[in-house]
Design a protein around this motif. Structure first.
Motif, PDB file in Angstrom:
ATOM      1  N   LEU A   4       0.822  -1.219   0.000  1.00 58.82           N
ATOM      2  CA  LEU A   4       0.000   0.000   0.000  1.00 58.82           C
ATOM      3  C   LEU A   4       0.855   1.267   0.000  1.00 58.82           C
ATOM      4  O   LEU A   4       0.363   2.344  -0.332  1.00 58.82           O
ATOM      5  CB  LEU A   4      -0.937   0.007   1.209  1.00 58.82           C
ATOM      6  N   SER A 101      -6.699   1.552   6.341  1.00 57.99           N
ATOM      7  CA  SER A 101      -6.521   0.105   6.235  1.00 57.99           C
ATOM      8  C   SER A 101      -6.055  -0.461   7.580  1.00 57.99           C
ATOM      9  O   SER A 101      -5.200   0.123   8.250  1.00 57.99           O
ATOM     10  CB  SER A 101      -5.479  -0.198   5.149  1.00 57.99           C
ATOM     11  N   GLU A 102      -6.610  -1.595   7.965  1.00 55.04           N
ATOM     12  CA  GLU A 102      -6.221  -2.232   9.227  1.00 55.04           C
ATOM     13  C   GLU A 102      -4.736  -2.575   9.248  1.00 55.04           C
ATOM     14  O   GLU A 102      -4.065  -2.420  10.258  1.00 55.04           O
ATOM     15  CB  GLU A 102      -7.068  -3.482   9.488  1.00 55.04           C
ATOM     16  N   ARG A 103      -4.243  -3.039   8.112  1.00 60.40           N
ATOM     17  CA  ARG A 103      -2.821  -3.407   8.023  1.00 60.40           C
ATOM     18  C   ARG A 103      -1.928  -2.186   8.269  1.00 60.40           C
ATOM     19  O   ARG A 103      -0.934  -2.261   8.997  1.00 60.40           O
ATOM     20  CB  ARG A 103      -2.545  -4.000   6.649  1.00 60.40           C
TER      21      ARG A 103
END
Length: 113
Positions: A4, A101-103
């Protein structure tokens, strides 16, 4: 941050190219300094990158207004310019969504906030 990171990195590179072409080497260097922050797993780094992306989107909007105004005043077509710069501003601003985003939240330690 993983794959990302490519989206904000590209946004900063395009903004750096914009400043380089304008001859503003100080802001060119500042844009490049944001790139390593994408790999610093700290909350402050995430917030700094987010601020840089928001300011970058504002720069593109200002550039759009300036260039389109100049072309319009000169009686030249400006629609294509407006669409391109508007798209770049939108893409730069959309890079802020990466930080939802969780990541990415886990990487920067934003998940606990």
């Amino acid at each position: 941050m993983g794959p990302l990171a490519i989206f904000p990195a590209l946004s900063f590179l395009v903004l750096a190219a914009h400043f380089f072409r304008a001859g503003n080497l100080a802001l060119f260097a500042v844009c490049l300094l944001f790139l390593p922050l994408l790999f610093v797993p700290r909350v402050w780094a995430a917030r700094t990158v987010e601020a840089g992306l928001a300011l970058g989107a504002a720069v593109w909007i200002r550039t759009l207004a300036t260039f389109a105004g100049e072309r319009r005043a000169a009686g030249l077509p400006y629609t294509r310019l407006a669409l391109i710069l508007g798209g770049v501003a939108l893409a730069t601003g959309a890079c802020l969504l990466v930080f939802r985003s969780e990541r990415v939240k886990r990487f920067f330690g934003l998940a606990a906030l």
